[in-house]
Enzyme design. Structure first.
Site, PDB file in Angstrom:
ATOM      1  N   PRO A  12      37.855  52.130  42.375  1.00  0.00           N
ATOM      2  CA  PRO A  12      38.419  52.571  43.645  1.00  0.00           C
ATOM      3  C   PRO A  12      39.774  51.974  43.983  1.00  0.00           C
ATOM      4  O   PRO A  12      39.986  50.768  43.844  1.00  0.00           O
ATOM      5  CB  PRO A  12      37.363  52.116  44.675  1.00  0.00           C
ATOM      6  CG  PRO A  12      36.096  52.126  43.914  1.00  0.00           C
ATOM      7  CD  PRO A  12      36.461  51.708  42.510  1.00  0.00           C
ATOM      8  N   ASN A  13      40.649  52.853  44.425  1.00  0.00           N
ATOM      9  CA  ASN A  13      41.979  52.543  44.971  1.00  0.00           C
ATOM     10  C   ASN A  13      43.015  52.167  43.909  1.00  0.00           C
ATOM     11  O   ASN A  13      44.191  52.022  44.240  1.00  0.00           O
ATOM     12  CB  ASN A  13      41.897  51.437  46.048  1.00  0.00           C
ATOM     13  CG  ASN A  13      41.023  51.869  47.192  1.00  0.00           C
ATOM     14  OD1 ASN A  13      41.239  52.930  47.771  1.00  0.00           O
ATOM     15  ND2 ASN A  13      40.011  51.096  47.508  1.00  0.00           N
ATOM     16  N   ARG A  20      51.622  49.857  47.176  1.00  0.00           N
ATOM     17  CA  ARG A  20      51.418  48.873  48.255  1.00  0.00           C
ATOM     18  C   ARG A  20      51.056  47.529  47.626  1.00  0.00           C
ATOM     19  O   ARG A  20      50.579  47.469  46.504  1.00  0.00           O
ATOM     20  CB  ARG A  20      50.252  49.317  49.160  1.00  0.00           C
ATOM     21  CG  ARG A  20      50.591  50.405  50.143  1.00  0.00           C
ATOM     22  CD  ARG A  20      49.343  50.781  50.950  1.00  0.00           C
ATOM     23  NE  ARG A  20      48.565  49.597  51.304  1.00  0.00           N
ATOM     24  CZ  ARG A  20      47.228  49.510  51.268  1.00  0.00           C
ATOM     25  NH1 ARG A  20      46.513  50.544  50.888  1.00  0.00           N
ATOM     26  NH2 ARG A  20      46.614  48.416  51.617  1.00  0.00           N
ATOM     27  N   TYR A  25      49.546  43.004  43.329  1.00  0.00           N
ATOM     28  CA  TYR A  25      49.171  43.881  42.212  1.00  0.00           C
ATOM     29  C   TYR A  25      50.349  44.340  41.349  1.00  0.00           C
ATOM     30  O   TYR A  25      50.153  45.107  40.414  1.00  0.00           O
ATOM     31  CB  TYR A  25      48.409  45.096  42.747  1.00  0.00           C
ATOM     32  CG  TYR A  25      47.142  44.726  43.479  1.00  0.00           C
ATOM     33  CD1 TYR A  25      46.093  44.097  42.810  1.00  0.00           C
ATOM     34  CD2 TYR A  25      46.983  44.993  44.835  1.00  0.00           C
ATOM     35  CE1 TYR A  25      44.935  43.731  43.472  1.00  0.00           C
ATOM     36  CE2 TYR A  25      45.818  44.643  45.512  1.00  0.00           C
ATOM     37  CZ  TYR A  25      44.807  44.014  44.822  1.00  0.00           C
ATOM     38  OH  TYR A  25      43.656  43.653  45.486  1.00  0.00           O
ATOM     39  N   ASN A  77      38.123  47.641  35.003  1.00  0.00           N
ATOM     40  CA  ASN A  77      38.565  47.075  36.278  1.00  0.00           C
ATOM     41  C   ASN A  77      37.884  47.912  37.354  1.00  0.00           C
ATOM     42  O   ASN A  77      38.335  49.013  37.683  1.00  0.00           O
ATOM     43  CB  ASN A  77      40.087  47.130  36.428  1.00  0.00           C
ATOM     44  CG  ASN A  77      40.541  46.449  37.717  1.00  0.00           C
ATOM     45  OD1 ASN A  77      39.725  46.118  38.587  1.00  0.00           O
ATOM     46  ND2 ASN A  77      41.837  46.237  37.847  1.00  0.00           N
ATOM     47  N   ALA A  80      37.060  46.867  43.933  1.00  0.00           N
ATOM     48  CA  ALA A  80      36.161  46.142  44.842  1.00  0.00           C
ATOM     49  C   ALA A  80      34.684  46.310  44.469  1.00  0.00           C
ATOM     50  O   ALA A  80      33.849  45.479  44.872  1.00  0.00           O
ATOM     51  CB  ALA A  80      36.409  46.603  46.272  1.00  0.00           C
ATOM     52  N   GLU A 101      35.758  42.770  31.296  1.00  0.00           N
ATOM     53  CA  GLU A 101      36.176  42.877  32.705  1.00  0.00           C
ATOM     54  C   GLU A 101      37.659  42.521  32.806  1.00  0.00           C
ATOM     55  O   GLU A 101      38.091  41.513  32.244  1.00  0.00           O
ATOM     56  CB  GLU A 101      35.340  41.897  33.539  1.00  0.00           C
ATOM     57  CG  GLU A 101      35.697  41.871  35.010  1.00  0.00           C
ATOM     58  CD  GLU A 101      34.917  40.804  35.783  1.00  0.00           C
ATOM     59  OE1 GLU A 101      34.551  39.768  35.180  1.00  0.00           O
ATOM     60  OE2 GLU A 101      34.687  41.015  36.987  1.00  0.00           O
ATOM     61  N   HIS A 103      40.959  42.148  35.643  1.00  0.00           N
ATOM     62  CA  HIS A 103      41.522  42.179  36.999  1.00  0.00           C
ATOM     63  C   HIS A 103      42.997  41.853  36.930  1.00  0.00           C
ATOM     64  O   HIS A 103      43.407  40.957  36.183  1.00  0.00           O
ATOM     65  CB  HIS A 103      40.823  41.179  37.921  1.00  0.00           C
ATOM     66  CG  HIS A 103      39.393  41.524  38.135  1.00  0.00           C
ATOM     67  ND1 HIS A 103      38.993  42.618  38.868  1.00  0.00           N
ATOM     68  CD2 HIS A 103      38.275  40.963  37.664  1.00  0.00           C
ATOM     69  CE1 HIS A 103      37.684  42.700  38.844  1.00  0.00           C
ATOM     70  NE2 HIS A 103      37.212  41.710  38.124  1.00  0.00           N
ATOM     71  N   ILE A 104      43.766  42.562  37.733  1.00  0.00           N
ATOM     72  CA  ILE A 104      45.203  42.328  37.803  1.00  0.00           C
ATOM     73  C   ILE A 104      45.467  40.990  38.498  1.00  0.00           C
ATOM     74  O   ILE A 104      46.234  40.160  38.016  1.00  0.00           O
ATOM     75  CB  ILE A 104      45.874  43.502  38.542  1.00  0.00           C
ATOM     76  CG1 ILE A 104      45.695  44.786  37.713  1.00  0.00           C
ATOM     77  CG2 ILE A 104      47.348  43.206  38.820  1.00  0.00           C
ATOM     78  CD1 ILE A 104      46.033  46.053  38.464  1.00  0.00           C
ATOM     79  N   ARG A 110      41.332  33.999  45.412  1.00  0.00           N
ATOM     80  CA  ARG A 110      41.478  34.796  46.642  1.00  0.00           C
ATOM     81  C   ARG A 110      40.283  34.556  47.573  1.00  0.00           C
ATOM     82  O   ARG A 110      39.651  33.511  47.500  1.00  0.00           O
ATOM     83  CB  ARG A 110      41.655  36.282  46.255  1.00  0.00           C
ATOM     84  CG  ARG A 110      42.897  36.504  45.372  1.00  0.00           C
ATOM     85  CD  ARG A 110      43.091  37.953  45.001  1.00  0.00           C
ATOM     86  NE  ARG A 110      43.326  38.787  46.173  1.00  0.00           N
ATOM     87  CZ  ARG A 110      43.302  40.118  46.153  1.00  0.00           C
ATOM     88  NH1 ARG A 110      43.047  40.754  45.010  1.00  0.00           N
ATOM     89  NH2 ARG A 110      43.517  40.804  47.253  1.00  0.00           N
TER      90      ARG A 110
HETATM   91  O1  CA2 Z   1      42.832  42.361  40.876  1.00  0.00           O
HETATM   92  C1  CA2 Z   1      42.208  43.383  40.601  1.00  0.00           C
HETATM   93  O2  CA2 Z   1      42.433  44.092  39.620  1.00  0.00           O
HETATM   94  C2  CA2 Z   1      41.090  43.846  41.550  1.00  0.00           C
HETATM   95  O3  CA2 Z   1      40.077  44.448  40.790  1.00  0.00           O
HETATM   96  C3  CA2 Z   1      41.734  44.849  42.509  1.00  0.00           C
HETATM   97  C4  CA2 Z   1      40.758  45.313  43.584  1.00  0.00           C
HETATM   98  C5  CA2 Z   1      40.147  44.120  44.308  1.00  0.00           C
HETATM   99  O4  CA2 Z   1      39.198  44.570  45.259  1.00  0.00           O
HETATM  100  C6  CA2 Z   1      39.492  43.159  43.344  1.00  0.00           C
HETATM  101  O5  CA2 Z   1      38.998  42.061  44.076  1.00  0.00           O
HETATM  102  C7  CA2 Z   1      40.480  42.673  42.310  1.00  0.00           C
HETATM  103  C8  CA2 Z   1      41.483  46.180  44.624  1.00  0.00           C
HETATM  104  C9  CA2 Z   1      42.169  47.372  44.061  1.00  0.00           C
HETATM  105  C10 CA2 Z   1      42.959  47.989  45.159  1.00  0.00           C
HETATM  106  O6  CA2 Z   1      44.122  48.541  44.619  1.00  0.00           O
HETATM  107  C11 CA2 Z   1      45.213  48.635  45.406  1.00  0.00           C
HETATM  108  C12 CA2 Z   1      46.274  49.312  44.878  1.00  0.00           C
HETATM  109  C13 CA2 Z   1      47.447  49.426  45.607  1.00  0.00           C
HETATM  110  C14 CA2 Z   1      47.544  48.864  46.855  1.00  0.00           C
HETATM  111  C15 CA2 Z   1      46.484  48.196  47.385  1.00  0.00           C
HETATM  112  C16 CA2 Z   1      45.304  48.083  46.657  1.00  0.00           C
END
Ligand code: CA2
Length: 145
Positions: A12-13, A20, A25, A77, A80, A101, A103-104, A110
């Site tokens: 997701p997202n 953003r 990220y 990845n 959330a 796994e 994560h960026i 965090r």
């Molecule tokens: O650091 C990562 O790759 C995460 O998987 C990113 C997730 C976060 O919930 C994890 O804790 C760590 C969030 C992805 C949201 O992506 C966005 C993209 C653009 C702007 C804001 C959020």
């Protein structure tokens, strides 16, 4: 599909990457990252299948598909869902395909609610905190498996 394919699944997202929160990220879009992954996969003699979904069930289905299709590995990845999804934990545990796994950001540096990872509890290993480079590091790890 040949057994040198690595599924790269994004949750997701992550379709909004580069639009953003670049301080967390980075500024690369998911398409930019997918192009880097394709190039590195080619250099490693692998093929990458990069996908993104905002729906948990799609990720579960794709994990099952990776096993059914004989994929070499999955880079996951889960966004959330990493921190909430028992369904992803069960799906990873239910397949023999190794899951790495990714994560960026570094969730452990965090908020406390990002410290628990259902994905990490079931995955072969985790790469986090290296920005988009983490996908390429995970590809190297998949190639070495
Ligand atoms: O650091 C990562 O790759 C995460 O998987 C990113 C997730 C976060 O919930 C994890 O804790 C760590 C969030 C992805 C949201 O992506 C966005 C993209 C653009 C702007 C804001 C959020």
């Amino acid at each position: 599909m040949a057994g040198n394919t690595v599924y790269v699944l994004n949750g997701p997202n992550l379709n909004l990457l580069g639009t953003r929160e670049p301080e967390i990220y980075g500024s690369a879009t998911l398409d930019d990252i997918a192009a880097q992954i394709a190039e590195r996969a080619d250099a490693l003699g692998l093929a990458a299948d990069v996908r993104q979904s905002n729906h948990e069930g799609h990720l579960v289905d794709w994990l099952h598909e990776a096993q059914a299709e004989g994929a070499k590995a999955v880079l996951l990845n889960a966004g959330a869902l990493t921190h909430t999804s028992l369904a992803l934990y069960d799906a990873i545990r239910s397949i023999r395909t190794p899951v790495i796994e990714v994560h960026i950001s570094n969730p452990h540096a965090r908020e406390a609610y990002r410290h628990k990872s259902y994905v990490g509890m079931a995955a072969h290993g985790t790469i986090a905190g290296f920005g988009a480079l983490g996908y390429l590091l995970a590809l190297e790890a998949a190639a070495a498996l």
